[in-house]
Scaffold this active site. Sequence first.
Site, PDB file in Angstrom:
ATOM      1  N   TRP A 186      66.443  49.907 -16.668  1.00 33.50           N
ATOM      2  CA  TRP A 186      67.836  49.545 -16.983  1.00 33.50           C
ATOM      3  C   TRP A 186      68.656  49.450 -15.703  1.00 33.50           C
ATOM      4  O   TRP A 186      69.559  48.622 -15.588  1.00 33.50           O
ATOM      5  CB  TRP A 186      68.443  50.610 -17.909  1.00 33.50           C
ATOM      6  N   HIS A 187      68.311  50.291 -14.706  1.00 35.81           N
ATOM      7  CA  HIS A 187      69.098  50.300 -13.476  1.00 35.81           C
ATOM      8  C   HIS A 187      68.946  49.016 -12.686  1.00 35.81           C
ATOM      9  O   HIS A 187      69.861  48.615 -11.977  1.00 35.81           O
ATOM     10  CB  HIS A 187      68.697  51.489 -12.595  1.00 35.81           C
ATOM     11  N   GLY A 188      67.796  48.400 -12.765  1.00 40.39           N
ATOM     12  CA  GLY A 188      67.654  47.172 -11.997  1.00 40.39           C
ATOM     13  C   GLY A 188      66.280  46.579 -12.170  1.00 40.39           C
ATOM     14  O   GLY A 188      65.327  47.264 -12.553  1.00 40.39           O
TER      15      GLY A 188
END
Lengths: 384, 470
Positions: free
Chosen positions: B322-324
Amino acid sequence: MRASTSKGVFQAWRAWGQWVIIPLAIFALTEGMAQAIFDRVPRWYSAALQAAAQGHVDVVFIGSSRVLAAVHAPTFKREVYALTGLCPRTLNLGMGNSSDAEHYLGLRKLFASYPDNLEGVVVFIEAPAGLPSLSRWTGLWTDRYATWMLVDLLRWTDLWPFWRSSGHPVSDKLHLTLRLGARGSSTFNRRERIRENLLTAGVSWLVGLRSGSVPSTPFRFDPDNLVGPDLSYQPDAVFLLKARELALRTTDESLANQVAVRGWETTIQEDLLQLVRRHGGGVVFFDVPLSSVFARLYASPLRQDDIRLFARQAQVWGAPILRPRMEFTDNDMSDLWHLNSSLAPTFSIELARTWVDVLRARGEEPAVGPDFGEADDGMLVPAC
Amino acid sequence: MLFNSWLFPPFLIVVLILYRVLPDRYQNTMLLAASYFFYACWDWRFLGLLLLSTTCDWLLARAINREPTRAKARRWVACSVGVNLVFLGFFKYFNFFIDSANSLLSSFGLSTWDFHLRVILPVGISFYTFQSISYIVDVYRGEIQPAQNPIDFALFVAFFPHMVAGPIMPSRNLLPQFQRERRTTLLQVGTGLWLMLLGFFKKVVVGDNLAPIVDQVFAQTVAPAGAAVLLGVYAFALQIYCDFSGYSDIARGVAKLLGIELMVNFNRPYMATNPSDFWRRWHISLSTWLRDYLYVPLGGNRGGGAETYRNLMITMVLGGLWHGAAWNFLLWGAYHGILLVLHRLFVLDLKVWTGSSLPERIVSRFVMFNAVCYGWLLFRAGSFEQIRNFTAALGSAFHLRGLGLSESITLFGLAAVMLWALESWTGNADDPSRSVGWQVGLGPLICSLMVVAIVLFAPPVAQTFIYFQF
């Protein structure tokens, strides 16, 4: 009853009054310290004002950090003196992240403040490979990463044209306007300089305290170095590597996006020329040392045309373009951007010689104002 | 628009004035217009995407509510979650999957796909997508009624203080606040201003001034000395905490000025004694979301040992992703998944470490802090090679030559001590007025010093928040 009312007032005062008195005291203390330390040692055009207040100024160098690095004003002055017997009082106002608009506004401020001491001044404008930067009032007035540098140079009447210019986003314009309003406060107005000093010299000082060797703080006025020490410059291997990478990246982008540099009659340089002429002075363009990485920007056919066209424009203006005959290699520019400081005197000597040659070819001598120092025997002698 | 840009103060002042003078029924409309303006200042083109996503979810939630059976409603849930994930997947992960597939194909000597989209990641898409999904699921679960007024729902999605970097608010918590009349209390104004001050202090005084140290260490192509790696990783731990929790504090402070309460997103995470404790303190809104909408639906810890470990790993790997769209985020998520599994296995199941006495708690904090910091190395590294080199360097050459290490360590030490003192003093409470000495001059003194520090130490050019890229 009366006692309880007094007690209530005291409690209310303690509750709310402390939120007025203590912040005011803290801000007053900060402001006092900022004024005592930083206003006492002005920088750049504020420093130039201080220098102009002390006597006539004959030569001013303006441009980017390249000018700051390559021109050693005392050497330049001494070389002109050696060649002509005249000693031009010289200021180097080259500055990293500075713009043509800032130099125009700075010179305007100098002329307005000390017109007599700047009468006849010769302004040396940076022109790498014989081509100065081209900028207009409708574009950027200042580097977007150093908008604060403009604050000291602006007048309130400049705000309207600044807001009308299309180069800056609204946030920059708002920033500048607010900063102009808070110009009276050193805490706000000098905050970038204070920050840089605290984070570099201040931290070094703390480290020195721990190791027992406290370095001297760089808070002193030096007329030969109007911008002060560049605290952000660290000539270590990592810094140089990053600077070189940035140089390559920047020039690659510039090469890919080259557009013609034309229409000099509507530029800030034209206004600058007129400003200097109104005060009896003249303008000289001069080449600065470039590494091969930057020199390639000027080697393209488009730029060669631009350089030819500018040479014609300079003739129209009656402003010489000085091309000191010196060869440099990339080793002489460790970061690929600036001439190494050890070579600045050599370049300055060559620049002085080229200027004097051009003047002599025209049958002129450097115009030098009545700036004399007093020798031990009481005779007035040039302060060279 | 950034909170720390020059455009934000006048924007906020105008919003607050309008909010005060407008009748209640127009407040949400004004806040929505302000939120869209706030978002459009970054890139107006993505307003269309936001509007499309909002409209879809508003209509689908109503459809879910109308369905008589849960099976039929589930179809609409799948449709809504699918639409949201398609948007997220396209803008955030498309190129990542193409690149990864190409790497795989080329490793087998197969021809690769020769297309790569020049996609700009719409700022905040990860945050508002998750928030919309939570709304849809909550409606499906019957925990909340679908919003009747599209403006209320659109404001729930786009509310400007938290839209681009959270906190990710559960719909059952935030939406009702937009559906009722609000009165901002004096306490909310006071705590709101304090949170904003604290957030700006963390961001521009601590976080932004540690960034050059971190950048310098992580810019190394060859491994620097172990001390430099350690300093860079510790500095990044502090930088990302101050940057992100600073944003959350400002968001919560601004919301309080508007009479809206956003959830606490950070609670002194580096004081955590174990991985589970860490995720109850770090990015609380995301870990709550992952727990409620991913871990629990996967089965949570209901299935016993192996299933719980599997669910933990899936949740954390997806949380990392989700962060990247990069392998190091995935690795970071997996690393935290492993920490959670190990903690569950050795501490909760086998009970080899109780961590109840004071010395044990101190040891636990030290170990956990360093374990989290190693995770930050995975998170911040630019390549697998850098991870390998830096990890190797941690076990060697602890000298202080180069990189201006003495100065950097002093700066880092100052920042860490300042932050620790500030958080210890207030106990990380929203309302600091109960802190020791606040009423007898320490409150105004500390606040004034923080304002002066913000004025003097803010970088010349506003630095973007790290979590904007996610």
